[in-house]
Design a protein around this motif. Structure first.
Motif, PDB file in Angstrom:
ATOM      1  N   GLY A 117      54.617  54.332   9.877  1.00  0.00           N
ATOM      2  CA  GLY A 117      55.084  55.631  10.339  1.00  0.00           C
ATOM      3  C   GLY A 117      56.486  55.558  10.935  1.00  0.00           C
ATOM      4  O   GLY A 117      57.326  56.424  10.676  1.00  0.00           O
ATOM      5  N   ALA A 118      56.734  54.499  11.720  1.00  0.00           N
ATOM      6  CA  ALA A 118      58.061  54.326  12.309  1.00  0.00           C
ATOM      7  C   ALA A 118      59.101  54.074  11.227  1.00  0.00           C
ATOM      8  O   ALA A 118      60.230  54.607  11.278  1.00  0.00           O
ATOM      9  CB  ALA A 118      58.037  53.172  13.310  1.00  0.00           C
ATOM     10  N   ALA A 119      58.730  53.257  10.228  1.00  0.00           N
ATOM     11  CA  ALA A 119      59.648  52.986   9.120  1.00  0.00           C
ATOM     12  C   ALA A 119      59.933  54.262   8.330  1.00  0.00           C
ATOM     13  O   ALA A 119      61.073  54.500   7.890  1.00  0.00           O
ATOM     14  CB  ALA A 119      59.060  51.916   8.200  1.00  0.00           C
ATOM     15  N   LEU A 120      58.922  55.097   8.169  1.00  0.00           N
ATOM     16  CA  LEU A 120      59.097  56.348   7.432  1.00  0.00           C
ATOM     17  C   LEU A 120      60.056  57.283   8.166  1.00  0.00           C
ATOM     18  O   LEU A 120      60.895  57.945   7.542  1.00  0.00           O
ATOM     19  CB  LEU A 120      57.739  57.020   7.226  1.00  0.00           C
ATOM     20  CG  LEU A 120      57.734  58.325   6.425  1.00  0.00           C
ATOM     21  CD1 LEU A 120      58.258  58.099   5.019  1.00  0.00           C
ATOM     22  CD2 LEU A 120      56.327  58.916   6.380  1.00  0.00           C
ATOM     23  N   GLU A 121      59.959  57.333   9.484  1.00  0.00           N
ATOM     24  CA  GLU A 121      60.858  58.189  10.261  1.00  0.00           C
ATOM     25  C   GLU A 121      62.313  57.768  10.063  1.00  0.00           C
ATOM     26  O   GLU A 121      63.201  58.604   9.852  1.00  0.00           O
ATOM     27  CB  GLU A 121      60.488  58.141  11.747  1.00  0.00           C
ATOM     28  CG  GLU A 121      59.161  58.783  12.078  1.00  0.00           C
ATOM     29  CD  GLU A 121      59.118  60.264  11.736  1.00  0.00           C
ATOM     30  OE1 GLU A 121      60.145  60.952  11.917  1.00  0.00           O
ATOM     31  OE2 GLU A 121      58.057  60.741  11.296  1.00  0.00           O
ATOM     32  N   GLY A 164      54.235  49.488  -0.133  1.00  0.00           N
ATOM     33  CA  GLY A 164      54.172  49.747   1.292  1.00  0.00           C
ATOM     34  C   GLY A 164      52.851  50.348   1.720  1.00  0.00           C
ATOM     35  O   GLY A 164      51.961  50.634   0.912  1.00  0.00           O
ATOM     36  N   GLU A 165      52.722  50.544   3.024  1.00  0.00           N
ATOM     37  CA  GLU A 165      51.486  51.077   3.603  1.00  0.00           C
ATOM     38  C   GLU A 165      51.521  52.602   3.657  1.00  0.00           C
ATOM     39  O   GLU A 165      51.590  53.197   4.731  1.00  0.00           O
ATOM     40  CB  GLU A 165      51.284  50.503   5.007  1.00  0.00           C
ATOM     41  CG  GLU A 165      51.028  49.010   5.036  1.00  0.00           C
ATOM     42  CD  GLU A 165      50.763  48.542   6.455  1.00  0.00           C
ATOM     43  OE1 GLU A 165      49.594  48.599   6.887  1.00  0.00           O
ATOM     44  OE2 GLU A 165      51.725  48.145   7.131  1.00  0.00           O
ATOM     45  N   TYR A 166      51.489  53.208   2.492  1.00  0.00           N
ATOM     46  CA  TYR A 166      51.566  54.658   2.406  1.00  0.00           C
ATOM     47  C   TYR A 166      50.547  55.186   1.404  1.00  0.00           C
ATOM     48  O   TYR A 166      50.267  54.544   0.391  1.00  0.00           O
ATOM     49  CB  TYR A 166      52.963  55.114   1.972  1.00  0.00           C
ATOM     50  CG  TYR A 166      54.076  54.621   2.873  1.00  0.00           C
ATOM     51  CD1 TYR A 166      54.368  55.272   4.066  1.00  0.00           C
ATOM     52  CD2 TYR A 166      54.812  53.496   2.534  1.00  0.00           C
ATOM     53  CE1 TYR A 166      55.375  54.816   4.901  1.00  0.00           C
ATOM     54  CE2 TYR A 166      55.830  53.031   3.357  1.00  0.00           C
ATOM     55  CZ  TYR A 166      56.105  53.695   4.539  1.00  0.00           C
ATOM     56  OH  TYR A 166      57.096  53.234   5.362  1.00  0.00           O
ATOM     57  N   ASP A 167      50.027  56.366   1.690  1.00  0.00           N
ATOM     58  CA  ASP A 167      49.272  57.132   0.705  1.00  0.00           C
ATOM     59  C   ASP A 167      50.243  58.132   0.100  1.00  0.00           C
ATOM     60  O   ASP A 167      50.901  58.896   0.830  1.00  0.00           O
ATOM     61  CB  ASP A 167      48.101  57.867   1.362  1.00  0.00           C
ATOM     62  CG  ASP A 167      47.062  56.911   1.920  1.00  0.00           C
ATOM     63  OD1 ASP A 167      46.748  55.930   1.229  1.00  0.00           O
ATOM     64  OD2 ASP A 167      46.592  57.142   3.049  1.00  0.00           O
ATOM     65  N   VAL A 168      50.340  58.135  -1.223  1.00  0.00           N
ATOM     66  CA  VAL A 168      51.322  58.971  -1.906  1.00  0.00           C
ATOM     67  C   VAL A 168      50.635  59.766  -3.011  1.00  0.00           C
ATOM     68  O   VAL A 168      49.763  59.245  -3.713  1.00  0.00           O
ATOM     69  CB  VAL A 168      52.463  58.115  -2.507  1.00  0.00           C
ATOM     70  CG1 VAL A 168      53.504  59.002  -3.173  1.00  0.00           C
ATOM     71  CG2 VAL A 168      53.111  57.258  -1.428  1.00  0.00           C
ATOM     72  N   ALA A 183      52.175  59.740   3.275  1.00  0.00           N
ATOM     73  CA  ALA A 183      51.559  59.653   4.595  1.00  0.00           C
ATOM     74  C   ALA A 183      51.379  58.181   4.963  1.00  0.00           C
ATOM     75  O   ALA A 183      50.786  57.416   4.195  1.00  0.00           O
ATOM     76  CB  ALA A 183      50.203  60.354   4.607  1.00  0.00           C
ATOM     77  N   PRO A 184      51.876  57.749   6.119  1.00  0.00           N
ATOM     78  CA  PRO A 184      51.750  56.338   6.517  1.00  0.00           C
ATOM     79  C   PRO A 184      50.322  55.991   6.911  1.00  0.00           C
ATOM     80  O   PRO A 184      49.589  56.821   7.448  1.00  0.00           O
ATOM     81  CB  PRO A 184      52.693  56.234   7.715  1.00  0.00           C
ATOM     82  CG  PRO A 184      52.725  57.610   8.295  1.00  0.00           C
ATOM     83  CD  PRO A 184      52.596  58.548   7.128  1.00  0.00           C
TER      84      PRO A 184
END
Length: 307
Positions: free
Chosen positions: A57-61, A31-35, A50-51
């Motif tokens: 960001g919406a998917a993370l919420e 996915g489009e995240y920094d981990v 962090a998206p």
């Protein structure tokens, strides 16, 4: 641009009051995240995500809301694996937020090492069954998608039409898939809560058991075959019976005689989806990879049909 490990560590300390970061390492995650995993001075490990985009960001919420509900089912003993619980969050300058939870230890599943019997293969079956036994309201309350069986079959047909339009799918495969999608009896299933994007790197294993399942942003109410497809396609054939036997024993009122057939089909259709991903995103290396796998599948299915 990806955030540096130091930037992610700073977000972690901002999110969790009193956290004294001692070291940090970047994690590779889908996915489009920094981990990253941050180790505090007291030895506790924290995971920060962090998206990179507004969509992520919406998917993370939505995922964080779902995880809070899933955590309650874990505490009640319904889910046999650990579920992260958000400990804090930090606002991002571009909007959205980074979230932090305690890191769950475990190694990604090595699917090639699965063996028949009551061990990890059976535990995988029980784990997926536990997810599929959750009430649909768990997902629906978070605003995540919910599909009726017929609607889901129609979505698959639309994807197949789009894949066919690329001109890159072998004709024999298209005929095979069209026939399966027109077999209404194959698609009679009761929609359940599914993870929706399971892969080996999202199943963490410790001491020969499933320790956690990560990456819930694609959760939905849909076809249970979606979560089984990758296992039945990639697992050693001799371990499949153990997976399915444990799965079926854990499910209640399971009336889906074509589940395995549909899961194997879903595994094949995943190649068409991979092709579409490459075409939509303009990724020639993905398109080339998908074409090669489609050609291999075409040859294998021709041999099966002629046997």
């Amino acid at each position: 641009m990806a955030r540096s490990p130091l930037a992610l560590a700073a977000l972690t300390t901002a999110a969790v009051q009193g956290l004294d970061a001692h070291s940090v390492r970047r994690e590779i995650a889908p996915g489009e995240y920094d981990v990253a995993v941050v180790t505090a001075a007291d030895g506790t490990q924290w995971e920060v995500r962090a998206p990179r985009s507004a969509m992520a960001g919406a998917a993370l919420e939505a995922e964080m809301e779902l995880l809070e509900a899933l955590h309650l089912y874990h505490e009640a003993g319904v889910l046999p694996f650990a579920v992260p619980r958000v400990a804090g969050s930090a606002l991002l300058p571009e909007g959205g937020r980074a979230v932090v939870h305690k890191h769950i230890a475990g190694a990604p599943l090595d699917i090639e090492t699965l063996s028949p019997g009551p061990g990890l293969a059976a535990d995988l079956g029980r784990t997926l069954a536990a997810v599929h036994e959750l009430p649909a309201s768990v997902v629906e309350a978070c605003g995540l998608p919910s599909y009726a069986a017929e609607v889901y079959r129609e979505r698959r047909l639309v994807e197949l039409d789009e894949a066919a339009a690329t001109g890159r799918v072998p004709t024999a495969l298209l005929r095979r898939w069209e026939a399966a999608l027109e077999d209404v009896a194959l698609w009679r299933f009761r929609p359940v809560v599914v993870h929706g994007d399971l892969a080996a790197d999202q199943v963490l294993v410790a001491s020969g058991r499933v320790a956690a399942i990560t990456g819930w942003s694609d959760a939905r109410v849909a076809d249970p075959a979606d979560d089984l497809a990758w296992l039945l396609v990639a697992a050693p054939p001799e371990s499949v019976d153990s997976i399915m036997e444990a799965y079926q024993l854990r499910r209640t009122e399971l009336q889906d005689p074509r589940l395995v057939d549909r899961a194997l089909l879903v595994g094949e259709l995943a190649l068409a989806r991979w092709l579409l991903h490459g075409v939509r995103q303009g990724l020639p290396e993905v398109v080339e990879d998908a074409e090669a796998m489609l050609a291999d599948l075409d040859e294998a299915t021709r041999e099966d049909d002629s046997a």
